[in-house]
Write a protein that holds these residues in place. Sequence first.
Motif, PDB file in Angstrom:
ATOM      1  N   GLY A 211       0.807  -1.210   0.000  1.00 13.60           N
ATOM      2  CA  GLY A 211       0.000   0.000   0.000  1.00 13.60           C
ATOM      3  C   GLY A 211       0.841   1.261   0.000  1.00 13.60           C
ATOM      4  N   VAL A 212       1.956   1.252   0.761  1.00 14.61           N
ATOM      5  CA  VAL A 212       2.866   2.410   0.777  1.00 14.61           C
ATOM      6  C   VAL A 212       3.439   2.644  -0.610  1.00 14.61           C
ATOM      7  CG1 VAL A 212       5.062   3.266   1.662  1.00 14.61           C
ATOM      8  CG2 VAL A 212       3.415   2.227   3.227  1.00 14.61           C
ATOM      9  N   GLN A 213       3.816   1.561  -1.278  1.00 16.06           N
ATOM     10  CA  GLN A 213       4.373   1.697  -2.626  1.00 16.06           C
ATOM     11  C   GLN A 213       3.336   2.259  -3.597  1.00 16.06           C
ATOM     12  OE1 GLN A 213       6.558  -1.687  -4.077  1.00 16.06           O
ATOM     13  NE2 GLN A 213       6.139  -1.211  -6.210  1.00 16.06           N
ATOM     14  N   GLN A 214       2.111   1.779  -3.509  1.00 16.89           N
ATOM     15  CA  GLN A 214       1.058   2.282  -4.398  1.00 16.89           C
ATOM     16  C   GLN A 214       0.747   3.753  -4.113  1.00 16.89           C
ATOM     17  OE1 GLN A 214      -2.246  -0.394  -3.902  1.00 16.89           O
ATOM     18  NE2 GLN A 214      -1.175  -2.127  -4.817  1.00 16.89           N
ATOM     19  N   LYS A 215       0.734   4.138  -2.849  1.00 15.30           N
ATOM     20  CA  LYS A 215       0.460   5.540  -2.513  1.00 15.30           C
ATOM     21  C   LYS A 215       1.567   6.460  -3.041  1.00 15.30           C
ATOM     22  CE  LYS A 215      -3.404   5.254  -0.122  1.00 15.30           C
ATOM     23  NZ  LYS A 215      -4.651   5.949  -0.532  1.00 15.30           N
ATOM     24  N   LEU A 216       2.820   6.082  -2.820  1.00 11.47           N
ATOM     25  CA  LEU A 216       3.920   6.912  -3.301  1.00 11.47           C
ATOM     26  C   LEU A 216       3.951   6.960  -4.826  1.00 11.47           C
ATOM     27  CD1 LEU A 216       6.883   6.126  -0.874  1.00 11.47           C
ATOM     28  CD2 LEU A 216       5.863   8.350  -1.359  1.00 11.47           C
ATOM     29  N   GLU A 217       3.627   5.846  -5.447  1.00 11.29           N
ATOM     30  CA  GLU A 217       3.550   5.839  -6.919  1.00 11.29           C
ATOM     31  C   GLU A 217       2.518   6.838  -7.405  1.00 11.29           C
ATOM     32  OE1 GLU A 217       2.359   2.679 -10.495  1.00 11.29           O
ATOM     33  OE2 GLU A 217       2.707   1.987  -8.449  1.00 11.29           O
ATOM     34  N   LYS A 218       1.408   6.941  -6.685  1.00 11.30           N
ATOM     35  CA  LYS A 218       0.364   7.898  -7.045  1.00 11.30           C
ATOM     36  C   LYS A 218       0.802   9.325  -6.735  1.00 11.30           C
ATOM     37  CE  LYS A 218      -4.416   9.147  -5.911  1.00 11.30           C
ATOM     38  NZ  LYS A 218      -5.601   8.781  -5.084  1.00 11.30           N
ATOM     39  N   PHE A 219       1.380   9.560  -5.548  1.00 10.62           N
ATOM     40  CA  PHE A 219       1.784  10.911  -5.158  1.00 10.62           C
ATOM     41  C   PHE A 219       2.889  11.465  -6.071  1.00 10.62           C
ATOM     42  CE2 PHE A 219       0.577   9.646  -0.546  1.00 10.62           C
ATOM     43  CZ  PHE A 219      -0.762   9.834  -0.855  1.00 10.62           C
ATOM     44  N   LEU A 220       3.802  10.597  -6.500  1.00  9.69           N
ATOM     45  CA  LEU A 220       4.917  11.029  -7.345  1.00  9.69           C
ATOM     46  C   LEU A 220       4.583  11.005  -8.829  1.00  9.69           C
ATOM     47  CD1 LEU A 220       7.806   9.159  -5.484  1.00  9.69           C
ATOM     48  CD2 LEU A 220       7.110  11.545  -5.244  1.00  9.69           C
TER      49      LEU A 220
ATOM     50  N   PHE B 295       4.249   8.478 -10.923  1.00 11.01           N
ATOM     51  CA  PHE B 295       5.072   7.562 -11.708  1.00 11.01           C
ATOM     52  C   PHE B 295       4.140   6.657 -12.513  1.00 11.01           C
ATOM     53  CE2 PHE B 295       8.875   7.695  -8.573  1.00 11.01           C
ATOM     54  CZ  PHE B 295       9.239   8.924  -9.093  1.00 11.01           C
ATOM     55  N   ARG B 296       4.304   6.670 -13.832  1.00  6.79           N
ATOM     56  CA  ARG B 296       3.399   5.911 -14.700  1.00  6.79           C
ATOM     57  C   ARG B 296       4.112   4.886 -15.563  1.00  6.79           C
ATOM     58  NH1 ARG B 296      -0.551  10.782 -17.002  1.00  6.79           N
ATOM     59  NH2 ARG B 296      -1.257  11.550 -14.963  1.00  6.79           N
ATOM     60  N   SER B 297       5.430   4.805 -15.475  1.00  9.01           N
ATOM     61  CA  SER B 297       6.168   3.892 -16.355  1.00  9.01           C
ATOM     62  C   SER B 297       7.114   3.014 -15.544  1.00  9.01           C
ATOM     63  CB  SER B 297       6.950   4.675 -17.413  1.00  9.01           C
ATOM     64  OG  SER B 297       6.102   5.531 -18.147  1.00  9.01           O
ATOM     65  N   LEU B 298       6.645   2.495 -14.425  1.00 13.70           N
ATOM     66  CA  LEU B 298       7.512   1.713 -13.552  1.00 13.70           C
ATOM     67  C   LEU B 298       7.986   0.434 -14.214  1.00 13.70           C
ATOM     68  CD1 LEU B 298       5.682   2.078 -10.120  1.00 13.70           C
ATOM     69  CD2 LEU B 298       7.823   3.122 -10.802  1.00 13.70           C
ATOM     70  N   GLN B 299       7.167  -0.150 -15.074  1.00 11.59           N
ATOM     71  CA  GLN B 299       7.524  -1.420 -15.691  1.00 11.59           C
ATOM     72  C   GLN B 299       8.597  -1.265 -16.766  1.00 11.59           C
ATOM     73  OE1 GLN B 299       6.353  -4.190 -14.381  1.00 11.59           O
ATOM     74  NE2 GLN B 299       5.096  -3.008 -12.968  1.00 11.59           N
ATOM     75  N   THR B 300       8.756  -0.081 -17.301  1.00 13.55           N
ATOM     76  CA  THR B 300       9.696   0.120 -18.405  1.00 13.55           C
ATOM     77  C   THR B 300      10.757   1.178 -18.129  1.00 13.55           C
ATOM     78  OG1 THR B 300       8.168   1.715 -19.430  1.00 13.55           O
ATOM     79  CG2 THR B 300       7.999  -0.593 -20.123  1.00 13.55           C
ATOM     80  N   CYS B 301      10.596   1.971 -17.081  1.00 13.62           N
ATOM     81  CA  CYS B 301      11.521   3.069 -16.804  1.00 13.62           C
ATOM     82  C   CYS B 301      12.354   2.720 -15.566  1.00 13.62           C
ATOM     83  CB  CYS B 301      10.763   4.379 -16.582  1.00 13.62           C
ATOM     84  SG  CYS B 301      11.837   5.804 -16.284  1.00 13.62           S
ATOM     85  N   LEU B 302      13.655   2.510 -15.775  1.00 15.00           N
ATOM     86  CA  LEU B 302      14.542   2.180 -14.663  1.00 15.00           C
ATOM     87  C   LEU B 302      14.650   3.331 -13.673  1.00 15.00           C
ATOM     88  CD1 LEU B 302      16.650   0.325 -13.318  1.00 15.00           C
ATOM     89  CD2 LEU B 302      18.356   1.320 -14.864  1.00 15.00           C
ATOM     90  N   LYS B 303      14.621   4.558 -14.152  1.00 17.47           N
ATOM     91  CA  LYS B 303      14.766   5.721 -13.290  1.00 17.47           C
ATOM     92  C   LYS B 303      13.606   5.824 -12.311  1.00 17.47           C
ATOM     93  CE  LYS B 303      15.570  10.721 -13.586  1.00 17.47           C
ATOM     94  NZ  LYS B 303      15.747  11.857 -14.517  1.00 17.47           N
ATOM     95  N   GLU B 304      12.380   5.698 -12.803  1.00  9.05           N
ATOM     96  CA  GLU B 304      11.213   5.788 -11.926  1.00  9.05           C
ATOM     97  C   GLU B 304      11.210   4.648 -10.912  1.00  9.05           C
ATOM     98  OE1 GLU B 304       7.544   6.107 -13.971  1.00  9.05           O
ATOM     99  OE2 GLU B 304       7.983   8.078 -14.849  1.00  9.05           O
ATOM    100  N   ALA B 305      11.542   3.441 -11.351  1.00  7.38           N
ATOM    101  CA  ALA B 305      11.551   2.298 -10.440  1.00  7.38           C
ATOM    102  C   ALA B 305      12.590   2.480  -9.334  1.00  7.38           C
ATOM    103  CB  ALA B 305      11.814   1.016 -11.228  1.00  7.38           C
TER     104      ALA B 305
END
Length: 288
Positions: A59-68, A70-80
């Motif tokens: 849940g923390v990871q999903q919340k931070l992904e939303k707050f930041l 980040f929409r390309s976690l599966q393909t973008c090394l920088k965002e991940a």
Amino acid sequence: MAASVGTTPGGTTPAGMTPAGTTPESEKDTEFQEHEKILCPDFLSVAQITEMLAEDVDGVQQKLEKFLNFRSLQTCLKEASLLDYYVSGFLWARGMDFSIIQYSKFMTLLDMLLHNLRTLHMSLEDSIKWLREVMAEIGPSHSQKNEEWNIFDVKQANAIVDYLKISLFQHYKLYEFLFFSAREEIVIGTEQVIEVVKPAGHPFPNPLEEGISFDIYSTFIEPPPILDMEMKGLNQEQGPEESQPEADTSETDPFVGFTIEDIKLVLGQVTDDILISIQDNPKTTAQP
């Protein structure tokens, strides 16, 4: 004249001069305002921190992904990598049992360290110096008058420094590579041109799972047809000597052009004629 000094995310900046003759309360208010500018603005709001405290690790990871955003976690090394950096820091702070204001300042500290690296190109030595200046302001102080401004106690400040050593500073070169080194784009997909099936009456091969175009098939795979002209040319190359025996054989065959029924009919007529001639002539006997 008395001067107060405040630390900003970019370093140490002198504050405005305090005129002589001001009251201790006004001087204290000025210092407090300068102190409030440290690690501002907050990286996460109080509401966002409260939401994440009620979540588990996913849940923390999903919340931070939303707050930041980040929409390309599966393909973008920088965002991940950045998401992992912030999630790990928040979960570590949860284990330290920080207060809301401590969560806010700690997460802002993590973000400002990356900001200094990404935008100001701070070296590892400069980042360590900057951290020391900031911790001197928000950490424990020997001055009794600033004791109420201390956000972290001695134990917490030492724990924060130890965590930053193993999380950011130990991998500082990797974060520099993440921000400043160009990487080749990994091809995760490709386009293929597939021809649609032609109508049933169209001269086209049946559709296959790995079909190819008709032009390639007819040019490189399908054997070329033998034309009548090629056969005639082949016969001419063989010469008249080889074709002569076939012609002689066809001339000597008396039954060429007749069917079995025609032959039976001719034989029947010949037999009838012989029998009639025998019946009309008297029988002759051989003389002794």
